[in-house]
Design a protein around this motif. Structure first.
Motif, PDB file in Angstrom:
ATOM      1  N   ASN A   1      36.829  33.121  18.197  1.00  0.00           N
ATOM      2  CA  ASN A   1      37.179  34.029  19.291  1.00  0.00           C
ATOM      3  C   ASN A   1      36.115  35.101  19.500  1.00  0.00           C
ATOM      4  OD1 ASN A   1      39.530  33.368  20.765  1.00  0.00           O
ATOM      5  ND2 ASN A   1      40.792  33.800  18.980  1.00  0.00           N
TER       6      ASN A   1
ATOM      7  N   LYS B   1      32.737  33.396  20.667  1.00  0.00           N
ATOM      8  CA  LYS B   1      32.643  33.050  22.096  1.00  0.00           C
ATOM      9  C   LYS B   1      32.470  34.309  22.939  1.00  0.00           C
ATOM     10  CE  LYS B   1      37.242  33.867  23.236  1.00  0.00           C
ATOM     11  NZ  LYS B   1      37.817  34.685  24.332  1.00  0.00           N
ATOM     12  N   ASN B   2      33.033  35.441  22.496  1.00  0.00           N
ATOM     13  CA  ASN B   2      32.792  36.701  23.207  1.00  0.00           C
ATOM     14  C   ASN B   2      31.325  37.115  23.095  1.00  0.00           C
ATOM     15  OD1 ASN B   2      35.471  36.967  24.022  1.00  0.00           O
ATOM     16  ND2 ASN B   2      36.050  38.083  22.172  1.00  0.00           N
TER      17      ASN B   2
ATOM     18  N   TYR C   1      29.576  35.117  25.606  1.00  0.00           N
ATOM     19  CA  TYR C   1      29.790  35.657  26.950  1.00  0.00           C
ATOM     20  C   TYR C   1      28.820  36.803  27.232  1.00  0.00           C
ATOM     21  CZ  TYR C   1      34.304  33.159  26.901  1.00  0.00           C
ATOM     22  OH  TYR C   1      35.279  32.206  26.835  1.00  0.00           O
TER      23      TYR C   1
ATOM     24  N   ASP D   1      32.680  30.898  31.336  1.00  0.00           N
ATOM     25  CA  ASP D   1      33.743  31.480  30.523  1.00  0.00           C
ATOM     26  C   ASP D   1      35.040  30.689  30.695  1.00  0.00           C
ATOM     27  OD1 ASP D   1      31.702  33.262  30.316  1.00  0.00           O
ATOM     28  OD2 ASP D   1      32.813  35.008  31.025  1.00  0.00           O
TER      29      ASP D   1
ATOM     30  N   GLU E   1      37.448  28.987  27.853  1.00  0.00           N
ATOM     31  CA  GLU E   1      38.813  29.493  27.683  1.00  0.00           C
ATOM     32  C   GLU E   1      39.851  28.379  27.777  1.00  0.00           C
ATOM     33  OE1 GLU E   1      39.795  32.449  26.765  1.00  0.00           O
ATOM     34  OE2 GLU E   1      37.773  33.290  26.726  1.00  0.00           O
ATOM     35  N   LYS E   2      39.593  27.362  28.590  1.00  0.00           N
ATOM     36  CA  LYS E   2      40.539  26.255  28.730  1.00  0.00           C
ATOM     37  C   LYS E   2      40.732  25.488  27.427  1.00  0.00           C
ATOM     38  CE  LYS E   2      39.648  25.305  33.625  1.00  0.00           C
ATOM     39  NZ  LYS E   2      39.042  24.339  34.586  1.00  0.00           N
TER      40      LYS E   2
ATOM     41  N   LEU F   1      40.534  26.799  24.257  1.00  0.00           N
ATOM     42  CA  LEU F   1      40.752  27.640  23.087  1.00  0.00           C
ATOM     43  C   LEU F   1      42.037  27.333  22.333  1.00  0.00           C
ATOM     44  CD1 LEU F   1      39.431  31.146  24.114  1.00  0.00           C
ATOM     45  CD2 LEU F   1      38.322  29.339  22.830  1.00  0.00           C
TER      46      LEU F   1
END
Length: 513
Positions: free
Chosen positions: A315, A318-319, A322, A386, A390-391, A393
């Motif tokens: 989590n 991935k941020n 981004y 993004d 997110e799809k 996760l």
């Protein structure tokens, strides 16, 4: 009527003179209150202050003092922060400006940010900015932003110890910029060609660029240095900064980190302590390295100077991506490719986010429904959006291993089938027959820096298998042994956490060890 009676303060900043209310500036800026209310200072007696600050930023500062209005621009932001720090402005305003920089900075701002940074500048110093540029050079040079940089920015960047796999990548980036507007940039080629470190090129590459590009630049003959004839005074080899990194769990939460050469011999090793407070900002200082592992699902941030680390789950990882994508890639023009398809619904699970030279590559399961039957395929996206990440996760239980070497992707499925592809199509599949009994959860798949080899390591037995890309054969190459007679500082490890590859500034790490 003198200046004291008119309440007017004269400020001479470099070559420009400003006039401002003495009462106003004293009421707002502690520096001037101390300076002007102390009658022993010459400035107080003459109602004149001389400064040597960036004029554009100082003008913005005076506007803020007089009108309580501040227009923040990247062109003056770092100099403005330096001015506020110099005058002792409270942390509230400083923090707001620093936050603005980290929220809004993109690589398109480099031409105006680079001239403002110094080794001691606030918000971001030159060491931190240079470390960011070096680490992400290949991605920066792949963008359209790179093509529109002024010559001064290109020159500044190409002088740095950029993290590249080959010096040809620096040369190609220069040519890409020069050819984008060839008519107006031809005059700069000779100037930029001098920044290529020719001694570190392969002989074949050196002969090719001499024959194809340098015929019209006779003045450059003296800078060529054939690797075989190097006299030893050439600059740092930028292409020798990619290493294998072995991380072992020790007693408690301590980790031991070893940097290995291409033969897996230890170059340096250190013990690090857990520190969850380490910032995840995009711009860590120059002593910090980010190392991605576990098939692109985790990251560890290591502070080599403080001897501390922070483990980062998917989590937060991935941020982190981004932030990089927002900063470097103006548009995330993702492209989707099928890696493998028509598998049973449960065949693939989980996702991975890996880095490959100029881009990030995201892997995830995709469900296909045809004629009432659901099948699974593994897909990858280059420079994923993004929304695409997110799809996926909700699916954390990854049942495959993934690694990238140059442009080649290697996927090892849970039934030990090795899928070899170049992102857009499958080249080959190879069944792996393990030499020892291995649990899939104990396996690590990683590429070898600068070699056509992929390694498979069993964390429990430490047996290393190697897939030779050219021969397309699996071979057992050895055992990753633990310390012999470990001392208190070399405590026996409890478990092998990972073996992966990363760009590292080894010379700096050795100095700090």
């Amino acid at each position: 009527m003198d200046s004291m009676e008119t309440d007017q303060l004269t400020i001479v900043n470099r070559s420009r003179t400003h006039h401002i209310s003495k009462k106003l500036i004293i009421s707002k800026i502690p520096y001037f209150e101390t300076l002007l209310r102390n009658g022993s200072f010459m400035e107080s007696k003459k109602n004149m202050v001389k400064l040597n600050l960036d004029e554009q930023a100082f003008q913005a500062f005076l506007t803020w003092v007089e009108s309580d209005h501040l227009l923040i621009k990247m062109e003056t932001l770092i100099n403005l922060i330096t001015i506020m720090d110099y005058f002792g402005i409270n942390n509230y305003w400083m923090d707001r400006l620093v936050t603005y920089f980290h929220d809004k900075f993109s690589i398109s701002d480099l031409p105006v940010v680079i001239p403002q940074v110094t080794p001691i500048s606030k918000c971001i110093d030159s060491g931190t900015l240079n470390a960011f540029i070096c680490r992400h050079f290949l991605k920066i040079a792949s963008t359209t932003v790179w093509l529109n940089y002024p010559i001064e920015t290109i020159e500044y960047i190409c002088k740095l110890d950029l993290m590249v796999h080959s010096e040809m990548q620096v040369f190609n980036a220069i040519m890409k910029w020069a050819n984008f507007a060839s008519n107006s940039r031809t005059e700069y080629r000779e100037r930029l060609f001098k920044l290529v470190r020719y001694c570190n090129l392969e002989c074949e590459d050196l002969r090719r660029i001499k024959g194809n590009y340098y015929g019209n630049f006779s003045n450059l003959t003296s800078i060529f240095c054939m690797p075989a004839k190097c006299i030893g005074d050439c600059e740092f080899d930028r292409s020798n900064q990619y290493f294998s990194v072995l991380i072992e769990e020790m007693d408690g939460t301590d980790l031991r980190v070893k940097v290995l050469d291409r033969s897996l011999h230890s170059l340096t090793k250190q013990v690090f302590k857990l520190d969850e407070s380490i910032s995840l900002r995009l711009f860590p200082n120059e002593y910090v390295s980010d190392i991605v592992f576990d098939s692109g699902s985790k990251m560890i941030r290591i502070d080599w100077k403080q001897k501390k680390y922070r483990l980062i789950g998917f989590n937060d990882y991935k941020n982190y991506y981004y932030e990089i994508a927002k900063c470097i890639f103006k548009k995330q023009n993702e492209i989707c490719y099928k890696i493998d398809e028509n598998r049973d619904y449960e065949f693939f699970a989980g996702c991975s986010l890996l880095e490959s030279n100029e881009q990030f590559v995201f892997f995830s399961k995709h469900i296909d429904a045809k004629q009432g039957k659901r099948t699974a395929s593994l897909r990858c996206w280059t420079t994923p959006s993004d929304a695409t990440i997110e799809k996926s996760l909700g699916d954390f239980s990854r049942n495959y291993l993934a690694t990238i070497s140059d442009e080649d992707v290697y996927i090892l499925t849970f039934n030990l089938e090795l899928i070899i592809c170049t992102i857009s199509y499958i080249n080959d599949t190879r069944k792996f027959e393990p030499r020892a009994t291995s649990k899939f959860d104990d396996l690590i798949l990683t590429s070898m820096p600068g070699q056509d080899k992929v390694m498979l390591i069993d964390k429990s037995t430490r047996i290393v298998e190697c897939f030779n890309v050219k021969d397309k054969e699996w071979v057992t190459i050895g055992l990753l042994a633990d310390e012999i007679n470990p001392t208190d500082d070399q405590r026996k490890s409890n478990k092998l956490l990972t073996l992966t590859s990363a760009f590292l500034q080894l010379d700096r790490i050795r100095i700090l060890s």
